[in-house]
Design an enzyme around this catalytic site. Structure first.
Site, PDB file in Angstrom:
ATOM      1  N   ASP A 543      -0.793   1.024   7.701  1.00 20.07           N
ATOM      2  CA  ASP A 543      -0.579   2.153   8.613  1.00 20.07           C
ATOM      3  C   ASP A 543       0.656   1.838   9.462  1.00 20.07           C
ATOM      4  OD1 ASP A 543      -1.121   4.427  10.134  1.00 20.07           O
ATOM      5  OD2 ASP A 543      -2.655   3.448  11.358  1.00 20.07           O
ATOM      6  N   GLU A 546       6.181   3.424   9.480  1.00 20.00           N
ATOM      7  CA  GLU A 546       7.397   4.277   9.465  1.00 20.00           C
ATOM      8  C   GLU A 546       8.657   3.506   9.809  1.00 20.00           C
ATOM      9  OE1 GLU A 546       4.547   4.996  11.151  1.00 20.00           O
ATOM     10  OE2 GLU A 546       3.792   6.300   9.584  1.00 20.00           O
ATOM     11  N   ASP A 620      -2.370  11.969  11.341  1.00 16.67           N
ATOM     12  CA  ASP A 620      -3.291  12.338  12.419  1.00 16.67           C
ATOM     13  C   ASP A 620      -3.380  13.850  12.623  1.00 16.67           C
ATOM     14  OD1 ASP A 620      -3.471   9.658  12.558  1.00 16.67           O
ATOM     15  OD2 ASP A 620      -2.286   9.429  14.374  1.00 16.67           O
TER      16      ASP A 620
HETATM   17  C1  NOJ Z   1      -2.832   5.784  13.291  1.00 18.30           C
HETATM   18  C2  NOJ Z   1      -3.440   6.313  12.031  1.00 18.30           C
HETATM   19  O1  NOJ Z   1      -2.800   7.485  11.629  1.00 18.30           O
HETATM   20  C3  NOJ Z   1      -4.915   6.505  12.228  1.00 18.30           C
HETATM   21  O2  NOJ Z   1      -5.482   6.988  11.041  1.00 18.30           O
HETATM   22  C4  NOJ Z   1      -5.566   5.223  12.667  1.00 18.30           C
HETATM   23  O3  NOJ Z   1      -6.923   5.433  12.914  1.00 18.30           O
HETATM   24  C5  NOJ Z   1      -4.888   4.699  13.929  1.00 18.30           C
HETATM   25  N1  NOJ Z   1      -3.500   4.558  13.687  1.00 18.30           N
HETATM   26  C6  NOJ Z   1      -5.467   3.362  14.395  1.00 18.30           C
HETATM   27  O4  NOJ Z   1      -5.222   2.375  13.465  1.00 18.30           O
END
Ligand code: NOJ
Length: 961
Positions: A543, A546, A620
Site C-alpha cells: 500500500d 505512490e 479509499d
Molecule cells: C490506505 C489504504 O488505501 C487503506 O486501504 C488502508 O486501510 C490504510 N492505508 C491503512 O493501511
C-alpha cells in the site's frame, strides 16, 4: 423537578444544538482540492495548454516549428530513422532524433529525443549531478516483449515529395504517412486514416536551454515564471534541468469514444476536458497520488497510471500507449468530423482529438490499429505483459478491515464465517499487526502467535494477507532501517542524502526499488527465515506506494528527489509503485527454495505492466451509493487498459454503509475480478454475519454465487493471462457494432460466458433496465425468464435479494454447485455444466482448470476443454498444448466428474425423453443417464437436467440427447 437550567446545562444544550446544525451545514467529506494541482498550477500543463490555444487561435497562420529533414531518413530492418529539427525563435535548429519502429505485432512506435541531451551536452543547474539524458528507461519496467521489428516494412512505392510512406503490419496492409514539414504522422488501415500525430501542430518538445537572467529591471522575452522553479504547498521544486516537457496531439478521425488511461473516478467513456456543459475543465491527470476522500466524476489523478487509450467507433478500434512515467495530463475534445469525401462516411460523426503532455522524458508513443478491442488488448499485452494467472484463492472472497486487532480476533472471525456457513478464502491484516508500524515485525502483545493463527486458517485452506508498505520507520535499533541505511538503498533527496518524510510510522525512509541491490534486499526480507511468522499461506499487500508522503508536495515525494541511476523522481514517479510490487512479487516467488507457488500481491499504485504482478484496488472509496456505482466504470477501464485484476473496497472504505447499501455492494462486488471487503479503522464492524436477517442470508447467497461460478472466473482469468482480454467486459467489447452500447458502463459480461450483469447501485431500486444489443435469447440466471429483442431495454426485477444476471443464448457455463468453506476445499468437487441454447439450438464454451497454486500449468499441467452442443449432441473436446506434466495432472483429476448438465431452452420434444446416451472416450460401452424435462411456462424457458452423466472433466466424451 424541572427547575431553571444551570449555566452548564445551557452550555451543553447550546453545544448539542451546534452539533446538530453542523450535521446539516457541513459539506459531505470530500477531497481537499488545495492539496493537488490543477492544470493552471502545474507549469508545464499550463504552458502546453497555452501553446495549443495559440495554435488554435492562429488557425492557418500557425507554423509548427518541427520538420523532418528528408535527407536523413533511412528505413532498415523495420526501423525508420531521421532527424527532426525544431526551429526556435533565434533561428537556431534543435536536432531531435526520430525513430519509428514497425513491430511484428502491427504496432508502430514513434520516439523523439533530444540530441544534445543524449550526448550529455548540457549543463545542469545548482551543480546537480543527475542524469542529463531525457528519461529513457520506462521501457525497462513496462515492456516485456513485442518489440521485434517487422523487417518486411518497406517504403511505399506511392511516396511523393514532401512525404515518406511506409507499408507495414500484417501483410503490409498498414501505411504510415509521414509529412516532413510541418511534421505530421498518420496511420492508415485499409486505406483509411485512423490515427494522426501532430495534425493540430501541438507537438512541443521543450529543448534544453541555459537560464539567462534578464538585465536588471528588465523581463525575459518569454514568460519564464514556471521554467526554473515551481512552488506548491510550501515546497519548492528546484528543477535542475529547467523546462523539459514533451507534448503531442493525437487525433482519432471519426472516433467518438475513447477509454482507458486509468486511474480516474469517472465514466468509462472519457469526457471532454476543455469545459462546456457536462465536460471537465481540467485535463485527465496521471500523477500517482494518495488522494484522500477522492471525488467522483473527476479527471483528478488517483493512485495509479496507465497511459493506454482505446478509441472505438462502429466496428473499429484503435489505440495509443504513451510510454512516459512523469506527470502527464491528457486533454480530450470531440469535434465534428469534416465532410471530407475521403473520410469515407465519417461526416456527421465526431472525431476525438487528444492532447498529451508529460513533464519530462522522451516522447515515446505506440500506435495500434486494432481492428477490434480484442486485438488491442492482445497487442498492448504483448508489450506490457498479460495479467498474472493468480492462484485460485485470490479470485475468491477476501475479508479485510483496518484492523483485525489480535490473532485471537482473526481466529474468531474465521470461526464465525464457518458458524454462519459463509465461504471466504483470505483474511487480511492492515498496519496495526506490526510492532509500532515497523514492517516485517509482529506486535508481540496483540499477535503473539502468528503460527497458531495461520495453522487454523490453513486447516480450511484459507490464507492470510499482511500489509507491507515501502516507507520504513526511521527508528534506531530497527534492523530493517539499519540495513537500508547501511547498504545505501534508500531514495535520496536533491542533495544526495537519504530522503526523510512522514508516513504512518512518523519519520520514515523509502526503499528505492529502482536499484537492483534494493530489489535483492527487499526480496530477501520475505524469506520465511527473515519475516518470521509467515508461512506458505501468507501473502502480501503493498500500500502507500505512490509513494504516499504525508508532508510531501501533493502527498508524495519532491520531484527533485533522486533515484538509483541518478534519475530524478520527476522522471520515474508513475513507475515507483510498480517497482515495489515487482520486488515483492519476486520475493514471494523465491521465499523458499523448491517451493513453486504463485505469488499474490495487492498494490494500490501501478503503471503499465503491473498486471504481470498482481491485483489492484481503487483505494479509499466511501460507503455511498455514488461510490458503489463508480466502481463499475473504474473496474471496466482497468480491464480496457490491460490490468483487469481489479476491484473496489466492498462496503466502502470510509463511513458506515446502511444495510441495503452493503447488500447491493456485495451483489456488485462478486463481479469484481478482485473481490474484497475492506473498511477504515473508525468504522463499525460489518462482517457479513453481523448484518442480521435477511441481510446475512442475502449476502451469503451472493458470495456463494461467486463461489459457484469460480470455474468460469478462473477460465476468464486464464483467457486474460494469454490474450490480455478483460475479465469483465464492457458492452462494446462484445457488441462492437452497436453504437448504443459504446458508453455503457453499468452492465458488463463475465469473460466469454455470455453472463450479462447489471447490478443495482441506487437506493430503493427494485428493478433494472438491461440493454440487449443482439437478438439472442437471454435467460434470467435464476429462474430462466426469457428476455429477447435487440437494441431494446428490458426490465428485470431486482428485489433486494436478487442481483440481475442474464445468460446469453449460445454458451456453456461451467460451475461448481456444492457450497464449501473455501475454494481450496472445492478442488475435487464435481462440475455442473449449464448449456444455454441459442436460437439454433447450439451452444459452446470453454473451461480451464489447473492446480490453482503452482507453475505446473506452464508445463502442460492443466485441463482445457471446449464444450460444443450442436444437433442435439453435446461433446467435450480437448484444446491447448500438452506438456510433460499433462498426464500426471489428468491422472490426479481422474475422479473429478460432471455431476449435472442443465440445458436451458430445451426443445419441447424432449418431454418424451427419459434418458440420454453417454459415450466417454476409452469406456467399453455407452451408458444411459436420466434426463428430467421441465416445460416452458409463464415466460420462463423449458429446461432439462441430465443427472449424473458421470463423465470426467478431463476426458473427451459425447452425450446424445
Ligand atoms: C490506505 C489504504 O488505501 C487503506 O486501504 C488502508 O486501510 C490504510 N492505508 C491503512 O493501511
Amino acid at each position: 423537578m424541572a427547575g431553571p437550567r444551570s449555566v452548564k446545562q445551557q452550555l451543553v444544550l447550546f453545544l448539542s444544538f451546534l452539533t446538530i446544525l453542523a450535521c446539516f451545514v457541513l459539506p459531505a467529506v470530500s477531497v481537499k482540492h488545495e492539496n493537488f494541482k490543477t492544470c493552471s498550477q502545474s507549469g508545464f500543463c499550463k504552458r502546453n495548454r497555452a501553446y495549443a490555444d495559440e495554435a488554435i487561435a492562429s488557425g492557418s497562420n500557425w507554423k509548427p516549428p518541427y520538420e523532418l529533414d528528408p535527407s536523413t531518413v533511412e528505413l532498415k530492418n523495420g526501423y525508420l530513422h531521421g532527424i527532426v529539427s525544431k526551429t526556435i525563435k533565434s533561428g537556431e535548429k534543435i536536432r531531435l532524433p526520430l525513430t519509428v519502429s514497425f513491430l511484428e505485432s502491427g504496432a508502430a512506435r514513434v520516439v523523439l529525443d533530444e540530441e544534445k541531451r543524449i550526448k550529455g551536452d548540457i549543463e545542469l543547474r545548482h551543480g546537480s549531478n543527475i542524469r542529463k539524458e531525457r528519461y529513457n528507461e520506462a521501457e525497462k519496467w513496462a515492456i516485456v516483449g513485442g518489440l521485434a521489428p517487422n523487417k518486411a516494412a518497406v517504403f511505399s512505392p506511392e511516396s511523393e515529395t514532401g512525404y515518406t510512406k511506409v507499408q507495414y503490419g500484417p501483410e503490409n496492409q498498414y501505411l504510415m504517412v509521414l509529412r516532413h514539414a510541418p511534421l505530421e504522422i498518420s496511420f492508415q488501415r485499409d486505406g483509411e486514416t485512423h490515427v494522426k500525430l501532430n495534425d493540430r501542430g501541438f507537438l512541443n518538445l521543450e529543448h534544453w536551454r541555459p537560464k539567462v537572467d534578464a538585465p536588471e529591471g528588465e523581463t525575459t522575452p518569454e514568460d519564464e515564471s514556471t521554467w526554473w522553479e515551481e512552488s506548491f504547498g510550501g515546497n519548492t521544486d528546484s528543477k535542475p534541468k529547467g523546462p523539459e516537457s514533451v507534448a503531442l496531439d493525437i487525433t482519432f478521425p471519426g472516433y467518438e469514444h475513447v477509454y482507458g488511461i486509468p486511474e480516474h473516478a469517472d465514466s468509462m467513456s472519457l469526457r471532454e476536458t476543455r469545459g462546456g456543459s457536462g465536460n471537465h475543465e481540467d485535463p485527465y491527470r496521471l500523477y500517482n497520488s494518495d488522494v484522500f476522500e477522492y471525488e467522483l466524476n473527476s479527471p483528478m489523478t488517483l493512485y495509479g497510471a496507465i497511459p493506454f487509450m482505446q478509441a472505438h467507433r462502429k466496428n473499429s478500434s484503435v489505440g495509443v500507449f504513451w510510454l512516459n512515467a512523469a506527470e502527464t495530463w491528457i486533454d480530450i475534445v470531440k469535434a465534428k468530423s469534416t465532410s471530407n469525401p475521403l473520410s469515407l462516411g465519417l461526416s456527421g460523426k465526431k472525431t476525438t482529438q487528444t492532447h498529451w503532455f508529460s513533464e519530462s522524458g522522451q516522447l515515446d508513443v505506440f500506435v495500434f490499429l486494432g481492428p477490434n478491442p480484442q486485438a488491442l488488448s492482445k497487442t498492448y499485452g504483448e508489450l506490457t505483459g498479460y495479467t498474472q494467472l493468480p492462484q485460485q484463492f485470490a479470485i475468491a472472497y477476501h475479508q479485510c478491515r483496518w484492523n483485525y486487532v489480535t490473532d485471537e480476533d482473526v481466529k474468531e472471525v474465521d470461526r464465525r464465517f464457518d458458524r454462519y456457513q459463509i465461504p471466504y478464502d483470505v483474511i487480511w491484516l492492515d498496519i496495526e499487526y506490526t510492532d509500532g508500524k515497523k514492517y516485517f515485525t509482529w506486535d508481540p502483545m496483540t499477535f503473539p502467535d502468528p503460527k497458531g493463527m495461520q495453522d487454523q486458517l490453513d486447516a480450511s485452506e484459507r490464507k492470510l494477507v499482511a500489509i507491507i508498505d515501502p516507507h520504513l520507520k526511521n527508528e534506531n535499533g530497527y534492523p530493517i532501517i539499519d540495513e537500508l541505511k547501511g547498504k545505501d538503498l534508500g531514495i535520496k533527496n536533491k542533495d544526495g542524502n537519504i530522503y526523510d518524510g512522514w508516513c504512518w510510522p512518523g519519520s520514515s525512509h523509502w526503499v528505492d526499488c529502482f536499484n537492483p541491490a534494493a530489489i535483492s534486499w527487499w526480496k530477501s526480507l520475505y524469506s520465511y527465515d527473515k519475516f518470521k511468522g509467515t508461512f506458505h499461506n501468507t501473502f502480501i499487500w503493498n500500500d502507500m506506494n505512490e509513494p504516499s508522503v504525508f508532508n510531501g508536495p501533493e502527498t508524495t515525494m519532491p520531484k527533485d528527489n533522486i533515484h538509483y541511476g541518478n534519475w530524478e523522481h520527476r522522471d520515474v514517479h508513475n513507475i515507483n509503485g510498480m517497482t515495489v510490487v515487482n520486488a515483492t512479487f519476486q520475493g514471494l516467488v523465491e521465499r523458499k527454495k523448491g517451493q513453486l507457488q504463485r505469488p499474490f500481491v495487492l498494490t494500490r499504485s501501478f503503471y503499465a505492466g503491473t498486471q504481470r504482478m498482481g491485483a489492484m484496488w481503487t483505494g479509499d472509496n466511501q460507503a455511498e451509493w455514488g461510490h458503489l456505482a463508480m466502481s463499475m466504470p473504474m473496474v471496466l477501464n482497468q480491464g480496457i487498459a490491460g490490468f483487469p485484476f481489479a476491484g473496489a473496497d466492498v462496503g466502502g472504505f470510509f463511513g458506515n454503509p446502511d444495510k441495503d447499501l452493503l447488500v447491493r455492494w456485495y451483489q456488485t462486488g462478486i463481479w469484481y475480478p478482485f473481490f474484497r471487503a475492506h473498511a477504515h479503522i473508525d468504522t463499525r464492524r460489518r462482517e457479513p454475519y453481523l448484518t442480521g436477517e435477511p441481510f446475512m442470508q442475502i449476502i451469503s447467497q451472493a458470495i456463494r454465487l461467486r463461489y459457484q461460478l469460480l470455474p468460469a472466473w478462473y477460465t476468464a482469468f486464464h483467457e486474460a493471462s494469454v490474450s490480455g482480454i478483460p475479465i469483465v467486459r464492457p458492452q462494446y467489447y462484445i457488441h462492437p457494432e452497436d453504437e448504443h452500447g459504446f458508453a455503457m458502463d453499468d452492465q458488463f459480461y463475465l469473460g466469454s460466458t455470455g453472463i450479462l450483469v447489471k447490478p443495482v447501485v441506487a437506493k430503493d431500486q427494485d428493478s433494472v433496465d438491461i440493454y440487449l444489443s443482439d437478438n439472442e435469447k437471454y435467460y434470467d440466471y435464476f429462474d430462466y425468464t426469457i428476455y429477447q429483442g435487440s437494441r431494446k431495454w428490458h426490465k428485470v426485477p431486482a428485489p433486494l435479494d436478487k442481483v440481475p444476471v442474464l445468460m446469453q443464448g449460445g454458451h456453456v457455463i461451467p460451475r461448481k454447485d456444492r457450497p464449501r468453506r473455501s475454494s481450496g476445499l472445492m478442488r475435487w468437487d464435481p462440475y455442473t455444466l449449464v448449456v444455454v441454447l441459442d436460437e439454433n439450438g447450439s451452444a459452446d464454451g470453454t473451461l480451464y482448470v489447473d492446480d490453482g497454486e503452482g507453475y505446473d500449468y506452464e508445463k502442460g499441467g492443466y485441463i482445457h476443454r471446449q464444450f460444443i452442443f450442436v444437433d442435439s449432441t453435446f461433446v467435450s473436446e480437448d484444446i491447448g498444448t500438452k506438456g510433460p506434466k499433462t498426464d500426471a495432472y489428468l491422472k490426479s483429476m481422474a475422479d473429478v466428474r460432471i455431476e449435472k448438465i442443465v440445458v436451458i431452452g430445451a426443445p419441447a420434444e424432449w418431454e418424451q425423453k427419459e434418458t440420454v446416451t453417454v459415450i466417454e472416450d476409452g469406456a467399453k460401452e455407452a451408458t444411459k443417464a436420466v434426463l428430467q424435462f421441465t416445460g416452458s411456462k409463464n415466460g420462463k424457458a423449458a429446461f432439462a437436467v441430465v443427472k449424473n452423466p458421470n463423465v470426467g472433466i478431463g476426458k473427451s466424451w459425447k452425450i446424445e440427447f
